[in-house]
Design a protein around this motif. Structure first.
Motif, PDB file in Angstrom:
ATOM      1  N   ASP A 182     -15.075  36.213  -2.302  1.00 17.47           N
ATOM      2  CA  ASP A 182     -15.616  34.854  -2.321  1.00 17.47           C
ATOM      3  C   ASP A 182     -14.429  33.892  -2.422  1.00 17.47           C
ATOM      4  OD1 ASP A 182     -16.643  32.370  -3.269  1.00 17.47           O
ATOM      5  OD2 ASP A 182     -18.322  33.350  -4.258  1.00 17.47           O
ATOM      6  N   LYS A 218     -21.966  21.340  -5.213  1.00 16.67           N
ATOM      7  CA  LYS A 218     -20.649  21.090  -5.809  1.00 16.67           C
ATOM      8  C   LYS A 218     -20.173  19.665  -5.521  1.00 16.67           C
ATOM      9  CE  LYS A 218     -19.418  25.814  -6.637  1.00 16.67           C
ATOM     10  NZ  LYS A 218     -18.692  27.026  -6.294  1.00 16.67           N
ATOM     11  N   ARG A 258     -24.664  31.487  -2.192  1.00 18.90           N
ATOM     12  CA  ARG A 258     -25.128  31.346  -3.583  1.00 18.90           C
ATOM     13  C   ARG A 258     -25.614  29.915  -3.750  1.00 18.90           C
ATOM     14  NH1 ARG A 258     -23.314  29.258  -8.210  1.00 18.90           N
ATOM     15  NH2 ARG A 258     -23.798  30.331 -10.162  1.00 18.90           N
TER      16      ARG A 258
HETATM   17  N1  PMM Z   1     -19.794  28.949  -8.436  1.00 18.35           N
HETATM   18  C1  PMM Z   1     -20.244  28.725  -9.670  1.00 18.35           C
HETATM   19  C2  PMM Z   1     -20.617  29.804 -10.511  1.00 18.35           C
HETATM   20  N2  PMM Z   1     -20.548  31.069 -10.068  1.00 18.35           N
HETATM   21  N3  PMM Z   1     -20.043  32.603  -8.356  1.00 18.35           N
HETATM   22  C3  PMM Z   1     -19.592  32.849  -7.122  1.00 18.35           C
HETATM   23  N4  PMM Z   1     -19.501  34.117  -6.673  1.00 18.35           N
HETATM   24  N5  PMM Z   1     -19.210  31.851  -6.281  1.00 18.35           N
HETATM   25  C4  PMM Z   1     -19.255  30.544  -6.657  1.00 18.35           C
HETATM   26  O1  PMM Z   1     -18.870  29.670  -5.853  1.00 18.35           O
HETATM   27  C5  PMM Z   1     -19.712  30.232  -7.975  1.00 18.35           C
HETATM   28  C6  PMM Z   1     -20.112  31.314  -8.805  1.00 18.35           C
HETATM   29  C7  PMM Z   1     -20.362  27.317 -10.171  1.00 18.35           C
HETATM   30  O2  PMM Z   1     -21.555  26.731  -9.813  1.00 18.35           O
HETATM   31  P1  PMM Z   1     -22.803  26.484 -10.835  1.00 18.35           P
HETATM   32  O3  PMM Z   1     -22.233  25.920 -12.104  1.00 18.35           O
HETATM   33  O4  PMM Z   1     -23.731  25.588 -10.151  1.00 18.35           O
HETATM   34  O5  PMM Z   1     -23.447  27.806 -11.082  1.00 18.35           O
END
Ligand code: PMM
Length: 295
Positions: A182, A218, A258
Motif C-alpha cells: 500500500d 483524506k 479502503r
Molecule cells: N489509512 C488510514 C488508516 N489505515 N490502512 C491502509 N492499509 N491504508 C491506508 O491508507 C490507511 C490505513 C487512515 O485513515 P482513517 O483514519 O480514515 O482510517
C-alpha cells in the motif's frame, strides 16, 4: 483459522473502514461504542463490503497513540462479533499483540500501516499465523509524520522503501503469496505526493504484489473539493471524490480500495469490471473476425 488468500479474489475488493476510535479525522467518535461499531460494520457489509477493516488507533497527523490495553479493549470485542457474523475482518494495527489478539478472535488479515516498522515482533506474529499481511509505506508515527514528507522522487522512494519492508517480511518467514502493499497516501506525504503516486500506481506494480489504495476522505481530497473561499471540504463531503479514485485504482488493477463509503466504491468497481468485460468481448470478436478472414 485463516482461510482468506489475497490471490483468490476475482476483482478489486472493497475494504469498509470501521474506526473504533474517538479521534479519527474522518469519522472519529462515531463508532467508539461496541454495539455502534458492530452495527456500522454490518451496514458496510450490506452495502457490499468484501472486507471490514477494524482499527482502534487513529493515525491522523499529530495524533497521540492509545495505550495497548485501550486499543485491545476497543477492537477485540468488535472483531469477535463481526467475525461471528461471517465477515472477513482485517485488523488495522501497528502492534503485534493486538494483531495476535485479533487473529485469535477471528480476524483473517493484518493491516499494518507501519509495514512492520512500529513493532519488531509484528512480522513474526504474522508469519506464524499464516495470515495475509497488508504492509503500508510509512515513515513515522502521527505526531511527527508530516515532518518527513520530503522526497526527490516520491514514486521511486516509496517503491524502494516498500521493497525493503517486503524483504524484511519475507526474511521473517511471511510467504510472498501472503503479502499486499500500500503506498500509504497521506502518511508522510503532501497532497502533491499523493496525486503523483495515484498517477503512477502502475509504476509501483513492479513490486509484483497486490496493492491496497487508501484515499478515502483524506485531507488532499478536502483540498481538491475546497469551496470558493479555499476552505477545504469537510471529511463527509469527500465521498464522491473518493469514489472517483476507486475508478482510478480499479483501472490500475488495485487489489483493494479502503473506504468509508462502501456503496460508491462498489459502483465504481462494477463500472470498471463491466467495461473490461465489454472490451474483452470486442477483442475476442475482432480475433474471431480476423480468423474468419483467413479462411
Ligand atoms: N489509512 C488510514 C488508516 N489505515 N490502512 C491502509 N492499509 N491504508 C491506508 O491508507 C490507511 C490505513 C487512515 O485513515 P482513517 O483514519 O480514515 O482510517
Amino acid at each position: 483459522m485463516v482461510s482468506f488468500s489475497p490471490g483468490d479474489v476475482p476483482r478489486t475488493q472493497v475494504m469498509g473502514v470501521v474506526n473504533v476510535t474517538p479521534d479519527s479525522f474522518s469519522d472519529g467518535g462515531l463508532w467508539l461504542d461496541e454495539d455502534a461499531a458492530v452495527a456500522h460494520g454490518l451496514e458496510l457489509l450490506a452495502a457490499g463490503a468484501d472486507i471490514l477493516d477494524v482499527g482502534g488507533e487513529s493515525t491522523r497527523p499529530g495524533s497521540q497513540r492509545p495505550e495497548q490495553d485501550e486499543e485491545l479493549r476497543r477492537v477485540v470485542p468488535v472483531i469477535r462479533r463481526l467475525a461471528e457474523h461471517g465477515a472477513v475482518v482485517s485488523v488495522d494495527t501497528m502492534r503485534a499483540e493486538v494483531a495476535q489478539a485479533a487473529l485469535d478472535v477471528g480476524a483473517q488479515i493484518v493491516n499494518d500501516v507501519s509495514g512492520g516498522l512500529a513493532d519488531p515482533d509484528m512480522c513474526d506474529v504474522v508469519a506464524r499465523s499464516g495470515a495475509p499481511y497488508i504492509l503500508m509505506h510509512w515513515r513515522a508515527h502521527g505526531a511527527v509524520m508530516q515532518q518527513l514528507a520530503t522526497y526527490d522522487d516520491v514514486v521511486r522512494e516509496v517503491r524502494a522503501e516498500l521493497g525493503s519492508r517486503v524483504e524484511a517480511a519475507l526474511a521473517a518467514g511471511i510467504g510472498r503469496d501472503r503479502l499486499v502493499v500500500d503506498p500509504g497516501l497521506g502518511f508522510s506525504k503532501t497532497a502533491d505526493h499523493n496525486w503523483t503516486l495515484l498517477a503512477h500506481l502502475n509504476d509501483l506494480d513492479d513490486l509484483g504484489l497486490p496493492m491496497v489504495v487508501g484515499a478515502s476522505r483524506k485531507a488532499f481530497l478536502g483540498m481538491l473539493m475546497a469551496d470558493a473561499q479555499g476552505r477545504p471540504a469537510p471529511p463527509l463531503e469527500r465521498d464522491a471524490a473518493t469514489g472517483a479514485i476507486s475508478v482510478v485504482a480499479a483501472q490500475a488493477g488495485a487489489w483493494a480500495v479502503r473506504v468509508h463509503d462502501v456503496a460508491a466504491s462498489v459502483a465504481a468497481i462494477r463500472v470498471v469490471e463491466r467495461m473490461r468485460a465489454a472490451d474483452l468481448v470486442r477483442r475476442e470478436g475482432a480475433g474471431s473476425a480476423a480468423r474468419e478472414d483467413q479462411r
